[in-house]
Design an enzyme around this catalytic site. Structure first.
Site, PDB file in Angstrom:
ATOM      1  N   HIS A  75     -16.196 -36.833 -16.586  1.00 47.40           N
ATOM      2  CA  HIS A  75     -16.085 -37.189 -15.165  1.00 47.40           C
ATOM      3  C   HIS A  75     -15.334 -38.511 -15.047  1.00 47.40           C
ATOM      4  O   HIS A  75     -15.554 -39.412 -15.839  1.00 47.40           O
ATOM      5  CB  HIS A  75     -17.501 -37.329 -14.585  1.00 47.40           C
ATOM      6  CG  HIS A  75     -17.543 -37.511 -13.106  1.00 47.40           C
ATOM      7  ND1 HIS A  75     -17.248 -38.709 -12.491  1.00 47.40           N
ATOM      8  CD2 HIS A  75     -17.829 -36.643 -12.104  1.00 47.40           C
ATOM      9  CE1 HIS A  75     -17.368 -38.561 -11.170  1.00 47.40           C
ATOM     10  NE2 HIS A  75     -17.722 -37.313 -10.918  1.00 47.40           N
ATOM     11  N   CYS A  99     -12.673 -34.601 -10.268  1.00 49.43           N
ATOM     12  CA  CYS A  99     -13.394 -35.077  -9.084  1.00 49.43           C
ATOM     13  C   CYS A  99     -12.389 -35.706  -8.131  1.00 49.43           C
ATOM     14  O   CYS A  99     -11.896 -36.810  -8.384  1.00 49.43           O
ATOM     15  CB  CYS A  99     -14.475 -36.077  -9.495  1.00 49.43           C
ATOM     16  SG  CYS A  99     -15.317 -36.824  -8.085  1.00 49.43           S
ATOM     17  N   HIS A 156     -15.198 -31.203  -8.650  1.00 47.92           N
ATOM     18  CA  HIS A 156     -15.955 -31.820  -7.554  1.00 47.92           C
ATOM     19  C   HIS A 156     -14.988 -31.990  -6.389  1.00 47.92           C
ATOM     20  O   HIS A 156     -13.987 -32.699  -6.534  1.00 47.92           O
ATOM     21  CB  HIS A 156     -16.431 -33.226  -7.931  1.00 47.92           C
ATOM     22  CG  HIS A 156     -17.550 -33.261  -8.918  1.00 47.92           C
ATOM     23  ND1 HIS A 156     -18.091 -34.450  -9.379  1.00 47.92           N
ATOM     24  CD2 HIS A 156     -18.251 -32.274  -9.514  1.00 47.92           C
ATOM     25  CE1 HIS A 156     -19.070 -34.180 -10.231  1.00 47.92           C
ATOM     26  NE2 HIS A 156     -19.184 -32.869 -10.335  1.00 47.92           N
ATOM     27  N   ASP A 178     -18.802 -32.025  -3.343  1.00 48.34           N
ATOM     28  CA  ASP A 178     -19.429 -33.256  -3.817  1.00 48.34           C
ATOM     29  C   ASP A 178     -19.900 -34.072  -2.615  1.00 48.34           C
ATOM     30  O   ASP A 178     -19.121 -34.368  -1.721  1.00 48.34           O
ATOM     31  CB  ASP A 178     -18.396 -34.038  -4.636  1.00 48.34           C
ATOM     32  CG  ASP A 178     -19.045 -35.069  -5.531  1.00 48.34           C
ATOM     33  OD1 ASP A 178     -20.275 -35.022  -5.707  1.00 48.34           O
ATOM     34  OD2 ASP A 178     -18.323 -35.927  -6.053  1.00 48.34           O
ATOM     35  N   HIS A 179     -21.126 -34.414  -2.625  1.00 43.31           N
ATOM     36  CA  HIS A 179     -21.749 -35.210  -1.564  1.00 43.31           C
ATOM     37  C   HIS A 179     -21.544 -34.534  -0.198  1.00 43.31           C
ATOM     38  O   HIS A 179     -20.896 -33.497  -0.089  1.00 43.31           O
ATOM     39  CB  HIS A 179     -21.185 -36.639  -1.509  1.00 43.31           C
ATOM     40  CG  HIS A 179     -21.225 -37.337  -2.834  1.00 43.31           C
ATOM     41  ND1 HIS A 179     -20.616 -38.525  -3.070  1.00 43.31           N
ATOM     42  CD2 HIS A 179     -21.812 -36.996  -4.000  1.00 43.31           C
ATOM     43  CE1 HIS A 179     -20.804 -38.902  -4.324  1.00 43.31           C
ATOM     44  NE2 HIS A 179     -21.530 -37.981  -4.906  1.00 43.31           N
ATOM     45  N   TYR A 190     -26.706 -36.391  -1.245  1.00 48.06           N
ATOM     46  CA  TYR A 190     -27.056 -35.021  -1.659  1.00 48.06           C
ATOM     47  C   TYR A 190     -28.023 -34.335  -0.689  1.00 48.06           C
ATOM     48  O   TYR A 190     -28.885 -33.571  -1.098  1.00 48.06           O
ATOM     49  CB  TYR A 190     -27.624 -35.036  -3.078  1.00 48.06           C
ATOM     50  CG  TYR A 190     -26.541 -35.312  -4.099  1.00 48.06           C
ATOM     51  CD1 TYR A 190     -25.759 -34.285  -4.603  1.00 48.06           C
ATOM     52  CD2 TYR A 190     -26.275 -36.613  -4.527  1.00 48.06           C
ATOM     53  CE1 TYR A 190     -24.751 -34.529  -5.512  1.00 48.06           C
ATOM     54  CE2 TYR A 190     -25.259 -36.878  -5.446  1.00 48.06           C
ATOM     55  CZ  TYR A 190     -24.508 -35.819  -5.931  1.00 48.06           C
ATOM     56  OH  TYR A 190     -23.503 -36.057  -6.832  1.00 48.06           O
TER      57      TYR A 190
HETATM   58  C1  DNO Z   1     -22.050 -38.848  -8.281  1.00 48.76           C
HETATM   59  C2  DNO Z   1     -21.713 -38.124  -9.478  1.00 48.76           C
HETATM   60  C3  DNO Z   1     -21.745 -38.938 -10.747  1.00 48.76           C
HETATM   61  C4  DNO Z   1     -21.532 -38.009 -11.919  1.00 48.76           C
HETATM   62  C5  DNO Z   1     -21.520 -38.657 -13.247  1.00 48.76           C
HETATM   63  C6  DNO Z   1     -21.052 -37.681 -14.282  1.00 48.76           C
HETATM   64  O1  DNO Z   1     -22.341 -38.275  -7.287  1.00 48.76           O
HETATM   65  O2  DNO Z   1     -20.502 -37.492  -9.306  1.00 48.76           O
HETATM   66  O3  DNO Z   1     -22.977 -39.567 -10.884  1.00 48.76           O
HETATM   67  O4  DNO Z   1     -22.561 -37.094 -11.958  1.00 48.76           O
HETATM   68  O5  DNO Z   1     -20.729 -39.769 -13.263  1.00 48.76           O
HETATM   69  O6  DNO Z   1     -21.473 -38.049 -15.535  1.00 48.76           O
END
Ligand code: DNO
Length: 392
Positions: free
Chosen positions: A237, A275, A302, A349-350, A367
């Site tokens: 990531h 991401c 993501h 994501d989020h 989340y």
């Molecule tokens: C946040 C996430 C990060 C991710 C880590 C992966 O929302 O995208 O905490 O899980 O960095 O190791």
């Protein structure tokens, strides 16, 4: 033949207020989860992996990705019992494969995982978003942490803005900034007091960007063959935000970093979590070009969009707004999937805290259910539209 992205959502385990049933109702068919109860550095036991998997499967879902198997600080700094910790990491990879989980997300950010200063920034429509405010981070660095030589990392304008913030901020504001930076956002696995954080920073005194990149390379040299033997795809990531912070080097922030991570041995088991919200914070990251260049190695996606401003702040915008050209990124991903003949797991994501979620206590900022459901629905809509229109 067109391949749709495998739609997943993150689930923090049985204590997550967003249940597996809710996730399924939101339209996801896969789960992203981790054994947060296992202390960082220990082997993930077969039994616990099996239990998590059967919980997920009994809800009619599949456990597609582990996010994350955390990398212990001692591995990042190559100190203390790091060799034993790497062996443990290898064993966790093997155990996950034994139970049929073949995708692992991880990161190599020193000390801190993702960083925001505001977890409930109210948008004009009343929804709440996560936000990174540069002057607050700078004020924390200069006046709370009082890091040696920190001034060198900021321009006179940035220092002026930070000073202004610090002098006028309420005690509660200062506490908020400190807590949000140090306590660890969801999934971070580690939280720190100010003193602990200072001590952790000292362990990076001799570790610059080159050394950290080298430590990552050495870690990969050990774990990737194990992942390959066991059919596991590792997906690193990116740094969030994708630049150095508090004098700590970050080495997974740009296309050049991705290229270096692949190195000379073209091994698809050594891959990426793409991401868009993290990479997209940098204007010099061309997300579309990155998907094109590294598509072969992307094992997890993501999707999220941030909006940045001139002062170095950013907030998490609607999934289809902000600086990320989401429609174009999705189109590019679909092309990669078509070439590779695979569906890559993707999670929205989020999401904003909105509607009824505004009245609930927030256990995992970013989340909540409804904001992510909205993101997923919008992303699916774009995907369906692109495919139907024959664009991909
Ligand atoms: C946040 C996430 C990060 C991710 C880590 C992966 O929302 O995208 O905490 O899980 O960095 O190791």
């Amino acid at each position: 033949m067109t391949f749709r992205m495998k739609q997943t959502m993150r689930w923090y385990g049985p204590k997550d207020p967003v249940s597996l049933a809710y996730i399924s109702q939101a339209g996801a068919t896969g789960i992203v989860s981790a054994l947060h109860q296992i202390p960082n550095g220990e082997v993930w036991p077969l039994e616990e992996i099996k239990n998590r998997k059967s919980l997920i499967e009994s809800a009619g879902l599949s456990w597609d990705v582990v996010e994350s198997v955390p990398v212990h600080e001692k591995i990042k700094t190559r100190s203390g019992n790091f060799r034993e910790l790497i062996e443990n990491y290898k064993q966790s990879i093997k155990n996950l494969a034994t139970e049929g989980v073949f995708r692992i997300c991880y990161n190599f950010m020193p000390i801190l995982d993702w960083t925001r200063t505001e977890l409930a920034h109210t948008l004009p429509n009343g929804a709440k978003a996560l936000r990174f405010v540069k002057k607050e981070v700078t004020a924390f660095d200069l006046y709370i942490l009082q890091r040696e030589e920190a001034e060198k990392d900021y321009s006179p304008e940035e220092i002026h803005a930070a000073k202004n913030f610090f002098e006028n901020a309420s005690k509660a504001d200062i506490q908020r900034v400190q807590d949000n930076i140090l306590k660890g956002l969801p999934g971070s696995e580690e939280g720190y007091t100010l003193e602990q954080f200072k001590a952790a920073l000292a362990t990076y005194k001799e570790i610059g960007r080159e050394q950290l990149a080298e430590n990552l390379r050495l870690f990969l040299e050990e774990i990737i063959p194990v992942a390959q033997e066991n059919g596991v795809f590792m997906a690193i990531h990116p740094d969030d935000p994708p630049f150095d912070i508090f004098g700590l080097p970050r080495v997974v922030s740009t296309a050049a970093d991705m290229k270096r991570i692949i190195g000379d041995n073209d091994n698809r088991h050594n891959g990426f979590t793409f991401c868009t919200g993290s990479y997209g914070v940098r204007e010099d990251n061309d997300l579309i070009a990155m998907v094109r260049e590294f598509g072969r190695y992307i094992h997890f996606i993501h999707l999220r969009s941030t909006r940045r401003d001139q002062e170095g702040n950013f907030f998490e915008d609607n999934h289809l707004d902000g600086n990320v050209l989401m429609e174009a990124v999705i189109a590019e991903i679909l092309k990669i999937q078509k070439q590779r003949k695979v569906s890559i797991p993707m999670r929205p994501d989020h999401g904003h805290q909105m509607l009824d979620d505004l009245d609930k206590p927030i256990i995992n900022p970013g989340y909540t259910a409804i904001g992510r459901l909205k993101g997923l629905a919008e992303i699916r809509g774009v995907e369906a539209g692109l495919i139907w229109a024959g664009i991909v």
